[in-house]
Design a protein around this motif. Structure first.
Motif, PDB file in Angstrom:
ATOM      1  N   TYR A 182      -5.258  -0.874  -7.223  1.00 27.57           N
ATOM      2  CA  TYR A 182      -4.760  -1.512  -6.010  1.00 27.57           C
ATOM      3  C   TYR A 182      -5.758  -2.549  -5.490  1.00 27.57           C
ATOM      4  N   GLY A 220       0.853  -1.233   0.100  1.00 30.00           N
ATOM      5  CA  GLY A 220      -0.002   0.019  -0.118  1.00 30.00           C
ATOM      6  C   GLY A 220       0.777   1.452   0.066  1.00 30.00           C
ATOM      7  N   TYR A 239      -6.619   4.017   0.858  1.00 32.48           N
ATOM      8  CA  TYR A 239      -6.163   2.949   0.432  1.00 32.48           C
ATOM      9  C   TYR A 239      -6.443   1.714   1.392  1.00 32.48           C
ATOM     10  N   LEU A 246      -6.605   3.473  -7.004  1.00 30.48           N
ATOM     11  CA  LEU A 246      -7.488   2.835  -6.124  1.00 30.48           C
ATOM     12  C   LEU A 246      -7.824   1.646  -6.645  1.00 30.48           C
ATOM     13  N   LEU A 260       0.752   4.206  -3.183  1.00 33.00           N
ATOM     14  CA  LEU A 260       0.107   5.296  -3.185  1.00 33.00           C
ATOM     15  C   LEU A 260       1.066   6.545  -3.301  1.00 33.00           C
TER      16      LEU A 260
END
Length: 268
Positions: free
Chosen positions: A160, A134, A203, A157, A138
């Motif tokens: 992810y 994470g 996230y 996002l 980001l």
């Protein structure tokens, strides 16, 4: 002895009591020189950084694997200290980086050290896999450097979420007997050069959305735990990293969650 009495007994004696009776008195290190050699060849860090030293598996002890970024590197030794003589704690041979790299790095690790890929290599299965991605997803990068003004976001996002779903599918297929623990991404302070404050929370919300489909995965809310820790023990202004005391506190927290995961795995 019923289930409640068994859990109480484990609470008294800790993970060491999980060793099978036939293995008691046989808790020793079974040397594997070919494994050590393979480990040292995996990364430039392995031979000279203490967190990346080779850990010889101990017969009879649970096996715990840590996957994460530099935050996890910081707390690795404190997890090991907290679980000393209770579990073998291994970690990825390098920084875990973003969700794009997870499966590739896990496969590199597995094929380097485990049979049948490495003759006479490891044959055990992980009891617990504690993982996180994470903080590298980001971030914004420009010309190889952190830059949230000119840089490009590593993972949206949506990307992810997709990557995390693939990661979970991979872990469940490859290590079906392991209890999985997902750690939420630690906070980003104001003034961080390549990350926006508040994005870690976004996230984490995306990750929890994915994890709703996997109620069997335990969540280690390291984000919430680390918010006050970062305020007091940040490595510097605008730095996502921690001083030793901050990493120590995180390591103790991670170890507690791992122990709970082990109990859950055995009795529920």
């Amino acid at each position: 002895m019923n289930r409640r009495e068994s859990v109480k007994l484990i609470g008294i004696f800790g993970l060491a009591s999980l060793i099978p009776v036939k293995a008691l008195g046989a808790v020793f290190h079974n040397g594997c020189e070919v494994c050590k050699e393979a480990w040292n060849g995996l990364s430039k860090f392995n031979a000279n950084r203490y967190q990346f030293r080779y850990i010889e598996p101990t017969v009879g002890l649970p096996k715990v694997f840590l996957y994460g970024d530099s935050i996890s590197i910081g707390y690795t030794e404190y997890v090991r200290a907290s679980l000393k003589e209770k579990a073998d704690v291994m970690r990825l041979h390098e920084n875990g980086s973003s969700s794009h790299d997870f499966i590739k790095k896990m496969e590199t690790f597995r094929k380097a050290l485990f049979q049948p890929f490495l003759k006479e290599g490891w044959t055990f299965s992980w009891d617990v896999v504690h993982f996180n991605v994470g903080l590298h997803d980001l971030k914004y990068v420009y010309n190889g450097k952190l830059d949230k003004e000119k840089g490009k976001l590593i993972s949206s996002l949506e990307v992810y979420e997709k990557n995390l779903s693939n990661i979970i599918a991979y872990l469940k297929k490859t290590y079906p007997k392991a209890k999985l623990v997902f750690a939420t991404t630690t906070p980003v302070p104001s003034g961080e050069p390549g990350r926006f404050q508040g994005d870690a929370k976004k996230y984490n919300i995306a990750a929890l959305k994915v994890l709703k489909n996997h109620p069997d995965i335990i969540i280690d809310d390291l984000y919430t735990f680390s918010v006050p820790v970062l305020k007091e023990y940040a490595a510097g202004p605008g730095n996502v990293h921690y001083k030793d005391e901050g990493s120590r506190l995180q390591g103790i927290q991670v170890a507690k969650v791992i122990e709970k995961a082990q109990y859950y795995f055995l009795f529920y």
